[in-house]
Design an enzyme around this catalytic site. Structure first.
Site, PDB file in Angstrom:
ATOM      1  CB  SER A 105      90.416  79.501  64.311  1.00  0.00           C
ATOM      2  OG  SER A 105      89.618  79.197  63.188  1.00  0.00           O
ATOM      3  CB  THR A 171      83.284  77.154  43.338  1.00  0.00           C
ATOM      4  OG1 THR A 171      83.205  75.725  43.361  1.00  0.00           O
ATOM      5  CG2 THR A 171      83.533  77.618  41.912  1.00  0.00           C
ATOM      6  CE1 TYR A 211      87.456  75.064  65.751  1.00  0.00           C
ATOM      7  CE2 TYR A 211      86.975  75.543  63.455  1.00  0.00           C
ATOM      8  CZ  TYR A 211      87.506  75.925  64.668  1.00  0.00           C
ATOM      9  OH  TYR A 211      88.057  77.161  64.820  1.00  0.00           O
ATOM     10  CG  ASN A 213      85.478  78.099  60.532  1.00  0.00           C
ATOM     11  OD1 ASN A 213      86.269  78.700  61.229  1.00  0.00           O
ATOM     12  ND2 ASN A 213      85.814  76.997  59.853  1.00  0.00           N
TER      13      ASN A 213
END
Length: 420
Positions: A105, A171, A211, A213
């Site tokens: 990040s 998964t 937060y 991504n």
């Protein structure tokens, strides 16, 4: 900001992987017995400054169970590098002072810088809507790109769902069997957006700080629209080349690690349980504008120093980048536009970002004037309460005091896709 969103910001990614773990080992990569490195000694170079506290803090990370750590400091005395622990658990090779690693990040700080450069050039406005640049991309299950601004992407107030929290994504890519099967797969950034859009937003735009991504995947896509070139070319021409960041790359569809580098290890779990997996080789496209880059400590220090000294952004844009949303759970800290304020126990505030990805945890920080920088990486990605200790040691000269407990709590929970 609600307590719920504050807590989610710090812990969502831990929760997203722990329920999906399988008991089987990863057959595609060599499993090790564990991170014991009693026969590995430390290496280091000095620049004329006593860094006993910093050395001790780095050694503590290894003593707490991570394979190895490498660190670089840049200050008025020059460059100091230090590595301790194992770079390869199978061969016993030491961690290298010049190692390159996946910075995860910390990529976000580079991406935000490019977007702010585009704003300074009049090619976009931070208050443009996402829909202006990516029509129809953010919609479904309550998402609405017409109500979300570029600024809200960069400071994580958009409410856009984090694709790493999607059950199907977990998964396929973040479970032990899923990682074994798909670690070399190419993943389009648009696939990350689609996974996110399967879920409701975490809150309405501007109503909280969570937060995600996905925000920086969208930011990378906006860079391409506004700049008219690929995100990778914008990074190279605007930052890598001018600053001569020769160890820094945006690897795209590559699965390889450039040399010099060490092995990267994971349990794909918050705690070191099950079989240890060598995760060094993995397709970088499975993270993108949110965390794909590879770099080393010297380059990260050069970048952050140049950024804070105003060499990459005009004053207006740098001020916007440093305008933080305070974190009530850690007084004095907060998130700006791809940049975090980290308070220390001795009253100093350093600026930078943290990053966690499969097999790698990193910190890169610098002082307000950009003249004293520290970057370090550990080649294991599970919990470690000593992760913030090198910051305290380097900038305060001591082991962490009680005032830094919030920092230690956060660094202990730094995980895959997690951040400051």
């Amino acid at each position: 900001m609600s307590t719920t969103t504050a807590r989610r910001r710090r812990t969502a990614t831990i929760a997203l992987i722990t329920g999906a773990l399988a008991a089987t080992a990863l057959a595609a990569a060599p499993a090790q017995a564990g991170p014991a490195t009693a026969d590995i000694t430390a290496a280091g170079t000095t620049s004329g400054t006593d860094r006993t506290a910093t050395r001790t803090a780095l050694a503590t990370i290894v003593a707490n169970g991570h394979p190895g750590v490498t660190a670089t400091v840049t200050d008025a005395n020059g460059v100091w590098k230090h590595a301790t622990g194992a770079g390869n658990l199978r061969t016993g090779k030491k961690r290298g002072e010049n190692d390159r690693y996946r910075i995860a990040s910390i990529t976000k700080t580079f991406v935000a810088t490019v977007l702010l450069q585009l704003e300074a050039e009049g090619k976009l406005d931070l208050d443009d809507t996402v829909d202006k640049w990516l029509p129809g991309a953010v919609q479904g299950h309550g998402h609405d790109g017409r109500k979300i601004t570029v600024r809200q992407l960069l400071n994580h107030t958009s409410g856009v769902y984090d694709y790493l929290a999607d059950a199907d994504y977990r998964t396929k890519y973040l479970s032990v069997p899923g990682f074994a099967k798909h670690r070399y797969d190419y993943r389009s950034p648009w696939a990350a957006v689609r996974y996110a859009m399967k879920n409701p937003p975490t809150h309405q735009p501007g109503a909280g700080h969570t937060y995600s991504n996905t925000n920086y995947v969208l930011a990378g896509l906006i860079i391409e629209k506004a700049g008219g070139r690929t995100y990778e070319k914008e990074l190279r021409d605007r930052i890598f080349k001018p600053l001569k960041l020769r160890a820094t790359s945006s690897p795209g569809d590559s699965s390889l690690m450039p040399r010099p580098s060490s092995r990267a290890y994971t349990y794909l779990a918050e705690e070191p349980t099950g079989a240890l997996i060598d995760a060094t080789v993995q397709n970088a496209s499975q993270s993108w504008g949110d965390g794909e880059m590879i770099s080393d400590g010297a380059d990260l220090n050069r970048f952050l120093g140049a950024l804070m000294q105003g060499k990459l952004l005009p004053p207006e844009q740098l001020k916007a980048m440093k305008t933080i949303i305070p974190d009530p759970e850690w007084p004095g800290s907060g998130y700006g536009l791809g940049l975090t304020a980290f308070p220390t126990s001795c009253g100093k505030t350093v600026w930078g970002h943290s990053g966690g990805w499969i097999g790698s945890l990193s910190f890169a920080v610098t002082t307000e004037d950009g003249r004293h920088s520290l970057s370090y990486n550990t080649n294991g990605d599970w919990r470690n309460p000593a992760l913030f200790a090198p910051v305290e040691a380097e900038f305060c000269g001591t082991t962490p005091k009680p005032a830094a407990a919030g920092a230690l709590d956060k660094s202990a929970s730094l995980r895959i896709g997690d951040r400051s």
